[in-house]
Design an enzyme around this catalytic site. Structure first.
Site, PDB file in Angstrom:
ATOM      1  CB  ILE B  77     -57.272 -34.845  28.353  1.00  0.00           C
ATOM      2  CG1 ILE B  77     -57.596 -33.908  27.622  1.00  0.00           C
ATOM      3  CG2 ILE B  77     -56.658 -36.448  27.469  1.00  0.00           C
ATOM      4  CD1 ILE B  77     -56.286 -33.105  26.941  1.00  0.00           C
ATOM      5  CB  CYS B  78     -59.212 -40.184  30.120  1.00  0.00           C
ATOM      6  SG  CYS B  78     -58.523 -42.009  30.692  1.00  0.00           S
ATOM      7  CB  ILE B  79     -54.024 -39.778  32.723  1.00  0.00           C
ATOM      8  CG1 ILE B  79     -52.449 -39.864  32.551  1.00  0.00           C
ATOM      9  CG2 ILE B  79     -54.294 -40.901  33.615  1.00  0.00           C
ATOM     10  CD1 ILE B  79     -51.683 -39.419  33.888  1.00  0.00           C
TER      11      ILE B  79
END
Lengths: 102, 130, 136
Positions: B77-79
């Protein structure tokens, strides 16, 4: 070198299919899935343009998405080949790159 | 063949995460590798463990978690996208002084570099979005 | 040449502000620049709206990210392909777009335009010449 283009939008909602049609090159493939399957049906204002592209580009539709939307095989534009997800994976593997027309 | 997969829409509103799931499953079952699935834009919402869909519906989050466990998938999941949208793992929650975290098992939070790295290291990159 | 260098194309087909895609695409481009790949950006369809001059966002309370395009040269992102037909369809010309320049290190740091206006057919060629196509 060829490209698998994927279109997941109804051509009546966005210009993705038309844009895809006007950028796809000879020998490419276009897979219509999700709401994109409406672009593969006969009798629409876009059907002629889609069918015409079928000469130089191979057209596919994701069977599950067509079934879900009540699109029988007889309603598909001639030359459009239904594939399942295994077929989708094979198309992606067989072309050098995938271009998603979101 | 190695497939990298991007999911860029959230669950339920868009079909993107369902399509990506079906694609990844079919790829894995046919001898391909999927080294990473990267969740971006609203796609990060696929990784919340707090969703409670009706029992007669598919559970998108649980399906991904199960698939990840079965095939040792790297679900990232992209931060940056996650922070905007309130998706936090334990580390981030404590680092940012938040009182809760909400990441599903099988997912991890990391940077956008993981997306580029996936593009470099896989043979094909698939995007499922809207 | 390092054989691991891949050609990355970031495809921008959506207008800014109405949705977040344009901004988050730019964030990927900035991070991606650190990986030393061969990067190009494509702007077509509503994506061309991202590059127009004089964007002022005070009235909507949203950050104006259009100046970031002018910084791309500092990240060695110097190929911004813009489709002529998409401009035409939207009543735009190249003059409506921001000036985006880079300094060419192979040409005594001469300032050169990053924006390259191309025809639809040329855009199709650019797209067909890539290893990885990321769509936003």
């Amino acid at each position: 070198m060829s490209t698998l283009h994927t279109v997941n939008k109804s051509p009546f909602a966005t210009g993705s299919l038309q844009s895809c049609l006007s950028h796809a090159k000879d020998g490419d493939a276009i897979l219509m899935f999700e709401d994109g399957v409406y672009g593969a049906t006969k009798g629409t204002t876009l059907a002629d343009a889609v069918a015409a592209k079928g000469g130089s580009v191979t057209l596919y539709v994701l069977q599950g998405d067509a079934d879900a939307r009540g699109i029988a095989a007889a309603r598909l534009i001639e030359g459009v080949t239904p594939v399942d997800y295994v077929g989708f994976v094979r198309l992606a593997a067989d072309h050098d790159r995938t271009h998603a027309w979101l | 063949m190695k497939f990298g997969v991007v999911v860029s829409e959230g669950p339920y509103t868009h079909q993107a995460s369902d399509s990506a799931y079906n694609f990844v499953k079919a790829a894995l079952e046919n001898g391909h590798e999927v080294p990473r699935v990267f969740f971006y834009h609203d796609g990060v919402n696929v990784g919340t463990r707090l969703s409670i869909p009706p029992q007669d519906e598919r559970n998108i989050q649980k399906n991904w978690t199960a698939l990840a466990a079965e095939h040792d998938l790297d679900l990232v999941i992209c931060i940056a996208a996650a922070q905007r949208r309130g998706l936090l793992d334990e580390n981030e929650a404590s680092r940012q002084g938040k009182d809760a975290n909400n990441i599903s098992e099988g997912f991890r939070i990391s940077g956008l570099g993981q997306l580029i790295e996936m593009g470099i290291q896989t043979d094909r990159l698939m995007t499922f979005g809207d | 040449m390092d054989e691991k260098i891949k050609k990355f194309l970031y495809v921008n087909r959506k207008a800014p502000y109405g949705t977040i895609y344009a901004l988050e695409a730019l964030e990927v481009v900035l991070i991606g620049a650190a990986f030393d790949q061969d990067v190009s950006l494509a702007f077509l369809d509503d994506g061309v709206f991202q590059l127009v001059k004089n964007q002022k966002t005070d009235g909507i309370g949203v950050k104006n990210f259009s100046p970031t395009f002018r910084a791309l040269g500092d990240y060695d992102v110097t190929k911004l392909f813009v489709e002529q037909e998409s401009l035409d369809e939207r009543g735009l010309t190249a003059d409506d777009l921001q000036d985006i320049i880079y300094e060419d290190e192979d040409d005594d740091w001469a300032e050169k335009p990053s924006i390259r206006i191309v025809s639809r057919a040329e855009m199709a060629d650019v797209m067909a010449d890539q290893d990885v196509v990321l769509s936003f």
